[in-house]
Design a protein around this motif. Structure first.
Motif, PDB file in Angstrom:
ATOM      1  N   VAL A   4       0.819  -1.217   0.000  1.00  0.00           N
ATOM      2  CA  VAL A   4       0.000   0.000   0.000  1.00  0.00           C
ATOM      3  C   VAL A   4       0.849   1.261   0.000  1.00  0.00           C
ATOM      4  O   VAL A   4       0.474   2.277  -0.583  1.00  0.00           O
ATOM      5  CB  VAL A   4      -0.968  -0.020   1.208  1.00  0.00           C
ATOM      6  N   ILE A   5       2.013   1.197   0.651  1.00  0.00           N
ATOM      7  CA  ILE A   5       2.874   2.377   0.713  1.00  0.00           C
ATOM      8  C   ILE A   5       3.965   2.327  -0.354  1.00  0.00           C
ATOM      9  O   ILE A   5       4.223   3.313  -1.046  1.00  0.00           O
ATOM     10  CB  ILE A   5       3.512   2.499   2.116  1.00  0.00           C
ATOM     11  N   GLY A   6       4.604   1.177  -0.511  1.00  0.00           N
ATOM     12  CA  GLY A   6       5.766   1.085  -1.390  1.00  0.00           C
ATOM     13  C   GLY A   6       5.454   1.262  -2.866  1.00  0.00           C
ATOM     14  O   GLY A   6       6.141   2.023  -3.567  1.00  0.00           O
ATOM     15  N   LEU A   7       4.430   0.564  -3.374  1.00  0.00           N
ATOM     16  CA  LEU A   7       4.139   0.638  -4.810  1.00  0.00           C
ATOM     17  C   LEU A   7       3.700   2.028  -5.261  1.00  0.00           C
ATOM     18  O   LEU A   7       4.202   2.532  -6.278  1.00  0.00           O
ATOM     19  CB  LEU A   7       3.086  -0.407  -5.177  1.00  0.00           C
ATOM     20  N   THR A  66      11.997  -1.579  -0.525  1.00  0.00           N
ATOM     21  CA  THR A  66      12.387  -2.423  -1.663  1.00  0.00           C
ATOM     22  C   THR A  66      11.359  -2.337  -2.780  1.00  0.00           C
ATOM     23  O   THR A  66      11.712  -2.196  -3.964  1.00  0.00           O
ATOM     24  CB  THR A  66      12.544  -3.878  -1.205  1.00  0.00           C
ATOM     25  N   TYR A  67      10.059  -2.419  -2.437  1.00  0.00           N
ATOM     26  CA  TYR A  67       9.006  -2.313  -3.445  1.00  0.00           C
ATOM     27  C   TYR A  67       9.051  -0.958  -4.139  1.00  0.00           C
ATOM     28  O   TYR A  67       8.846  -0.863  -5.361  1.00  0.00           O
ATOM     29  CB  TYR A  67       7.637  -2.518  -2.809  1.00  0.00           C
ATOM     30  N   ALA A  68       9.310   0.103  -3.374  1.00  0.00           N
ATOM     31  CA  ALA A  68       9.357   1.437  -3.966  1.00  0.00           C
ATOM     32  C   ALA A  68      10.477   1.540  -4.986  1.00  0.00           C
ATOM     33  O   ALA A  68      10.292   2.073  -6.093  1.00  0.00           O
ATOM     34  CB  ALA A  68       9.533   2.481  -2.860  1.00  0.00           C
ATOM     35  N   ARG A  69      11.655   1.020  -4.661  1.00  0.00           N
ATOM     36  CA  ARG A  69      12.788   1.094  -5.596  1.00  0.00           C
ATOM     37  C   ARG A  69      12.556   0.230  -6.834  1.00  0.00           C
ATOM     38  O   ARG A  69      12.842   0.652  -7.958  1.00  0.00           O
ATOM     39  CB  ARG A  69      14.076   0.663  -4.882  1.00  0.00           C
TER      40      ARG A  69
END
Length: 309
Positions: A110-113, A186-189
């Protein structure tokens, strides 16, 4: 498709067999547990009787085959300390770890993507640099440190959330955030890199030249074509979450498999540790198998390449 699934299933079975074999022989290398289970005043006859009751007096090959047969029957043995089936102990703790892992994945997704998508689409703005700094800071924080920090701030100073234990949804919030912070970064990067890669492709430039709105371009094309790396990292992140749960559950006194592992190591209840390790390995292999299936659904080229190898 059938050939692809059969090949992946065969690889998964080989991996499971390898894990069981490795766990069995590593446990034997730790030494004879008999001396840990008998009192200091035990005689040699008492020690031999204990070894016989544990089946340690049999040849190593017989022990190994018996071990494999027990695993096939979902029999993980009996706890040295509690003298109850390890399967029952693990089953009583597993729901707590699943709750924690699910909460951590929810935080990461919910936050990273969305952060990764924003970082890619707004890369020309200076504010994206600040957001990227926040992501890197979240990735740099050790899990135990972020957990202790949240306990001090939100549990002790502000008193908004219970600092430890389980029982309510409020107990789950801080452990989930502490465990999910690293995965969120990690998901954000990964999402940022994947979207940037898609933005550089010809079909995106052609769509923009035709006047396709940004929102439609993101929904219809970018998200779908960027999802494969996200699926790939999810399989790895679930394994990381299971490993990180040991630290988080200990910090927050969350009664899951991680805390059970620590308690069993301290008590030298190696059969319980063995059961938790086997379960973690099986879950990791199963998740990677599911990820392979999802790859083939999202991108049929992977299925064709995998079947042809």
């Amino acid at each position: 498709m059938v050939v692809f699934l059969a090949k992946r299933a065969g690889q998964a079975l080989v991996a499971i067999f390898g894990v069981m074999t490795l766990v069995f022989f590593i446990q034997r290398l730790t030494g004879d547990p008999t001396y840990l289970l008998v009192p200091e005043t035990a005689t040699q006859e008492d020690i031999e009787a204990m070894r016989q009751s544990l089946g340690l007096d049999r040849p190593l090959l017989v022990q190994y085959l018996s071990f494999l047969a027990d695993i096939v029957r979902f029999d993980l043995g009996r706890s040295f300390i509690q003298n109850i089936p390890v399967t029952d102990i693990v089953a009583s703790r597993l729901p707590y770890t699943l709750q924690l892992a699910g909460g951590a994945l929810f935080v990461a997704f919910v936050i990273g993507l969305p952060i990764g998508l924003i970082l890619a689409l707004a890369r020309k703005y200076k504010s994206s640099n600040i957001l990227m700094g926040v992501v890197l800071a979240a990735q740099s924080l050790p899990t135990f440190w972020s957990g202790i920090l949240m306990i001090m701030v939100f549990g002790v100073w502000l008193g908004w959330l219970p600092p430890s234990g389980s029982g309510t949804f409020a107990h789950l919030i801080m452990p989930s955030i502490a465990l999910g912070l690293l995965s969120m970064a990690t998901y954000a990067r990964i999402a940022r890199s994947s979207v940037l890669d898609e933005l550089s492709k010809d079909y995106v430039r052609s769509a923009r030249a035709r006047g396709v709105p940004q929102g439609r371009l993101v929904r219809r094309h970018l998200l779908r074509n960027s999802v494969i790396p996200v699926i790939s990292i999810t399989a790895l992140e679930i394994s990381q979450l299971l490993a990180g749960a040991v630290i988080v559950e200990t910090v927050f006194a969350w009664p899951g498999l991680g805390l059970l592992t620590v308690q069993s190591v301290v008590a030298r209840d190696f059969v319980v540790v063995q059961g938790v390790v086997l379960l973690g390995a099986f879950v990791t292999i199963a998740v990677n198998f599911i990820a392979d299936i999802l790859y083939s659904v999202v991108d049929p080229r992977i299925r064709l390449d995998g079947a042809g190898q």
